[in-house]
Design an enzyme around this catalytic site. Structure first.
Site, PDB file in Angstrom:
ATOM      1  CE  LYS B  78       2.815   4.390  -5.853  1.00  0.00           C
ATOM      2  NZ  LYS B  78       3.655   5.136  -6.230  1.00  0.00           N
ATOM      3  CB  SER B 154       6.919   4.579  -3.259  1.00  0.00           C
ATOM      4  OG  SER B 154       6.681   4.732  -4.869  1.00  0.00           O
ATOM      5  CB  SER B 178       7.525   4.713  -7.400  1.00  0.00           C
ATOM      6  OG  SER B 178       8.527   5.422  -6.312  1.00  0.00           O
TER       7      SER B 178
END
Lengths: 60, 463
Positions: B78, B154, B178
């Site tokens: 990420k 996310s 997330s």
């Protein structure tokens, strides 16, 4: 949350945080503070005894 | 070895010399080049670094050295994890002005030491504040199982890259769901460890009180290997525990044997969430879990997590909210602005409630070892979808995809996100929840479900 005037609150509090909100930003901010206030009401309604401590602990 | 091999297969091949790490990385880069234009999972691909690291792994093997348990395994992170020499975006436009990171994040260093090879950085919601990865600056990440749907967030890029078979492992972060929400929507495994188990140093904060980092994978064994490689005390993360490392890979095959498993009822089983309840029922039947357990005051816990998130998240970005609010993503801006205005008493009350709730939920673990709950109220929504109906109530999609995940990360419980296999249907996952520091229990149950064919993460046919 009863008697909570989100628009008035945002107008009063934003300058204290040095947030210069525009007319374009205002509706979204009000909607979100209303959402937060509704959830805060749930949390604030819950009775906690006076000895209850916040979760984070600082260890020097 | 197939193009989308599991991490364990790749590491075995590289360690034995059946395949070179360089060849693995070349094929990975080819697959990313072919499929990522459809998914938009990656915000940066790093062929030079990856091929250099791969060559170093091959050299170690030729010299008779141990190239590591994850030798030659490609992975991506990420884009809130620091990568040396790369600007850490955290999904934002504002942070593109930052200097490149001076060093790799702790987790990236650990995986490097284990022989894994970093190939790139992955898309996310701006500053991790969202559940859909519909990012105004860096584009929408598409769900590999249905390109018209969101990948979740996310850590949406992290889940899509693994589900599409672009990489066998990825890293994400989980503050309110997330890791677990995108795992559910993309049909893969994810692990949100105990709060404080893995160092977050070198990753951009969202809400320090609630932030965790963790891995995604297509098998429980791969997930466990990646998690084991990242364990270890780090004094640079003030939350990181100095407990000894507790490797979980060795004990997986014990499965659910001896574990008391219960299903979360009440708050976690509202009407109008048929797919989610079906997934839980399938897993419960396979595990022979017949009893229910009620997690007390889960709705209030979710509310308190929401307050802490809004307030701490906004504080993190206050200077930019003051100077340049319109450089934020429109989907996060007004939430951050409202969070900045949240009264202090609400935040403190939420943190006091958190301690009470923690004690209540810990007491439940006297009677059970593992609790099963759905991860998301529904399978992946369509890209751009604004509203959904749960329990007869129409509600906004974005803030409510985490209703089942938020009350649990709120007190840092270790949770394995498990994709329940329903052939021909959209993916949906469950949360396998254990007591603090008992990641092993959650992973053993996930392993049992995978072994019994109830949980599976087949590579999506990206079309």
């Amino acid at each position: 949350m009863e008697d909570f005037n989100a628009r008035a609150y945002v107008a009063a509090a934003a300058p204290m945080l040095k947030l210069d909100l525009t007319e374009e930003q205002l509706p979204g901010v009000i909607l979100n503070i209303e959402r937060i206030a509704a959830l805060a009401a749930l949390v604030l309604d819950f009775p906690l005894d006076d000895a209850s401590e916040p979760a984070p602990v600082f260890r020097p | 070895m197939t193009e989308s091999a599991l991490a364990a297969e790749i590491a075995a091949g590289v360690r034995s010399g059946a395949v070179s790490a360089v060849r693995v990385i070349e094929r990975t880069l080819e697959r990313i080049a072919r499929l990522d234009p459809k998914l938009n999972a990656f915000t940066k691909v790093m062929p030079e670094r990856a091929l250099k690291e791969a060559a170093a792994i091959d050299a170690r093997r030729w010299q008779g050295e141990d190239p590591g348990p994850l030798a030659g395994v490609p992975y991506a992170v990420k884009n809130l994890f620091d990568i040396k020499g790369v600007v850490t975006l955290a999904g934002s436009k504002i942070d593109t002005e930052h200097r490149p990171a001076a060093a790799d994040a702790f987790a990236v260093r650990r995986l490097h030491d284990a022989g894994a090879i970093l190939v790139g950085a992955l898309n996310m919601d701006e500053y991790a504040y969202g559940f859909t990865t519909e990012n105004a600056h860096h584009g929408v990440t598409h769900n590999p199982h249905d390109l018209a749907r969101v990948a979740g967030g996310s850590s949406g890029g992290s889940a899509a890259a693994v589900a599409g078979g672009l990489v066998p492992l990825s890293l994400g972060s989980d503050t309110n769901g997330s890791i677990r929400v995108p795992s559910s929507f993309c049909g893969i495994f994810g692990l949100k460890p105990t709060y404080g188990r893995l160092s977050r140093h070198g990753s951009t904060h969202f809400v320090a009180s609630l932030d965790h980092v963790g891995p995604f994978a297509r098998s429980v064994r791969d997930l466990a290997s990646c998690y084991d490689a990242m364990q270890g005390f780090d004094p640079l993360d003030p939350v990181c525990s100095d407990r000894p490392t507790e490797p979980v890979s060795e004990g997986l095959e014990r499965g659910a044997e001896g574990l008391r498993i219960a299903i979360a009822d009440g708050y976690f089983a509202p009407s109008g969430t048929a797919d989610a309840q079906e997934a839980v029922a399938i897993a419960a039947a396979s595990l022979g879990a017949a009893r229910n357990v009620t997690i007390p005051e889960a709705a209030r816990a979710r509310a308190a997590a929401f307050l802490i998130t809004a307030t701490e998240g906004a504080n993190q970005h206050l200077a930019d909210l003051q100077r340049r609010p319109d450089d934020f993503d429109p989907t996060t801006r007004d939430r951050f602005l409202a969070g900045a205005l949240t009264p202090a008493a609400w935040l403190v009350q939420a943190q006091r409630f958190r301690r009470w709730y923690h004690s209540q939920v810990l007491a439940l673990f006297d009677g059970v070892d593992v609790i099963i709950a759905p991860s998301t109220p529904c399978p992946a929504p369509l890209i751009g979808q604004e509203m959904m109906t749960i329990g007869g109530t129409e509600m906004a999609v974005r803030p409510n995809l985490g209703i089942f995940t938020q009350p649990l990360s709120f007190i840092g419980l270790p949770i394995c996100a498990v994709p329940v296999h329903r052939p021909g249907r959209l993916p949906i996952g469950i949360q396998v929840i254990a007591a603090p520091w008992r990641e092993a229990d959650a992973l053993r149950v996930a392993f049992a479900l995978e072994r019994d064919g109830v949980a599976a993460a087949p590579v999506a046919a990206v079309a």
